[in-house]
Scaffold this active site. Sequence first.
Site, mmCIF file in Angstrom:
data_model
loop_
_atom_site.group_PDB
_atom_site.id
_atom_site.type_symbol
_atom_site.label_atom_id
_atom_site.label_comp_id
_atom_site.label_asym_id
_atom_site.label_seq_id
_atom_site.Cartn_x
_atom_site.Cartn_y
_atom_site.Cartn_z
ATOM 1 N N ASP A 109 0.849 -1.187 0.000
ATOM 2 C CA ASP A 109 0.000 0.000 0.000
ATOM 3 C C ASP A 109 0.884 1.237 0.000
ATOM 4 O OD1 ASP A 109 -2.655 1.068 0.086
ATOM 5 O OD2 ASP A 109 -3.192 -0.586 1.406
ATOM 6 N N ASP A 217 -3.210 4.509 -2.439
ATOM 7 C CA ASP A 217 -4.373 4.966 -1.689
ATOM 8 C C ASP A 217 -4.798 6.364 -2.138
ATOM 9 O OD1 ASP A 217 -6.102 4.380 0.743
ATOM 10 O OD2 ASP A 217 -5.213 6.280 1.365
ATOM 11 N N GLU A 275 -6.267 3.617 -6.190
ATOM 12 C CA GLU A 275 -7.601 3.780 -5.604
ATOM 13 C C GLU A 275 -8.065 5.196 -5.909
ATOM 14 O OE1 GLU A 275 -9.706 3.417 -1.237
ATOM 15 O OE2 GLU A 275 -7.991 4.742 -1.526
ATOM 16 N N HIS A 347 -10.904 -3.604 2.818
ATOM 17 C CA HIS A 347 -10.833 -3.187 4.224
ATOM 18 C C HIS A 347 -11.746 -2.015 4.539
ATOM 19 C CE1 HIS A 347 -8.188 -0.534 2.019
ATOM 20 N NE2 HIS A 347 -8.169 0.288 3.043
ATOM 21 N N ASP A 348 -12.266 -1.334 3.517
ATOM 22 C CA ASP A 348 -13.142 -0.183 3.723
ATOM 23 C C ASP A 348 -14.619 -0.489 3.448
ATOM 24 O OD1 ASP A 348 -11.180 1.630 4.458
ATOM 25 O OD2 ASP A 348 -10.777 2.269 2.406
#
Length: 570
Positions: A109, A217, A275, A347-348
């Site tokens: 990430d 991210d 993302e 994860h979100d």
Amino acid sequence: MTLTTPDAVSVVTPAWWTSAVVYQVYPRSFADGNSDGIGDIRGIIGKLDHLQRLGVDVVWLSPVYRSPQADAGYDISDYQDIDPIFGSLADIDELIADLHSRGMKLVMDLVVNHTSDEHPWFVESRSSLDNPKRDWYWWRDPRPGFAAGQSGAEPTNWESFFSGPTWRLDEATGQYYLHLFDPKQPDLNWENPEVRAAVHGMMRWWLDRGIDGFRMDVINLISKDTTLPDAEPDPATGRGDGFAHYSHGPRLHEFLREMRREVFDGRDALLTVGEMPGVTTEEALLTTDPARRELDMVFQFEHVGLDHGSTKFDPRPLAPGALAASLTKWQDALGETGWNSLYLSNHDQPRTVSRFGNDGEFWRQSATALATMLHLQRGTPYIYQGEEIGMTNGSFPTLDAFRDIESLNFFARAGERGLDPADVLDGLRVNGRDNARTPVQWTGGAQAGFTKGRPWIEVNPNHTWLNADAQYDDPDSVFAYYQRLIALRHERAVIALGTFARVDAGDPAIFAFERSLDTERLFVVTNLSDDTLDAALPASWNHVSPVLANYPDAHGPRLRPWEARVLSSM
């Protein structure tokens, strides 16, 4: 890469990731190697047999960098060290080597829209108005006519992703700094070339260490409208949605192309995925067009917003066919030029089978049907940890059971919006991020085999029957079905490279499509509902061979609830 054939015709070799499957590890909740209740790198190393058995090609590792953990590691205080709760640099080196020895890759990430307020860069930046790193972050004076600290003095009226204003006053210097997320996550100023050079150097350091790429991210937030205009205010809070002013800004594509040149050029077999909340199909196509040399693929958010009402914590029933229509739109828009990241949870996001399926009566059927329709589209599929065994949303009887900063902040400010706390709590149970963060359910024993200590967040009570151990040797399990789906992508080029065409099956709840490559055709039909439906399929589907199904005796036009069939013309 190009190959030269004997007749000197240049042939483009498909990128390796077209046939790959990525598995996301959220380390805090994956496996605990030292019994302190928090997952760690040693725990991941101890579970690599599971990933190899599943058949995935890439592990995407959520942040393990040194961090105060204000946002579960997405607030980084040192990009070139590992947080002690997760292990050490020696542990990450061992993980890289172990994955590579098994034929798998590691993607890290990359969180560079913002840092932690404890990062040395920000500590320097806030130390004085004339510090050389002052311009590494977004600093502004109070709004004209207001004194620092006065209500309404923030430089803009933007609402934070985590509720409240996006500006925090630094009392020592009298200026405000921008934080689109938590106040402990100040935004980096990518307009400053020194910031970009420092980020590029850090990325090269990780690639030199042996990782195989980055998941980036909220990367579409790095270019902002430098005039920082106000947004239309919400009458209830006075704050506005500034998204249009800080997303997909005027220099985004320039920054991404520069990153490609400075970091990735000259290196082979890497993966770059961005993302991008709020990304449009047009922007995604620009970003993923190989000729433009930006990113390999993006995460878009349209389909994970379909069940949102006024906010994500105001869930609404999903209309029949809405999910299929949204995914089809992205398949058609990116076509054969761009590339899709295929996902339903991470994860979100809440758990796939609870959100889009039926985690009760048709738990297995809906888990496998959703996997079928996703993995067989054009793009790279992503599996979020536990999805391969059909993990469901967690159990959160009271507010004290939640851990996520986004959920807790939203609940704390519910009164500002005039919301009923009981309704907000129900919304957190449905769409809160903690649903995805309960520990992976390895066994039916104590703490689901995740830890020998007290887990940082409670284990889902259904682990007694829903766990990996119970599925490994069951040919009808969700895990076994995922194994077959992954193997299909590896075996059949039509899945990786074929065209996509939606087929009208006569009912919006039926998602049917064809994949074609040269003379090979693959046919996929899924009933995404609790009802038995009759599919009106083309006559050409009458002379095909079954490849995979999630029900026994799958034949005829009648589709049972959450039935999935895969057929082939070869």
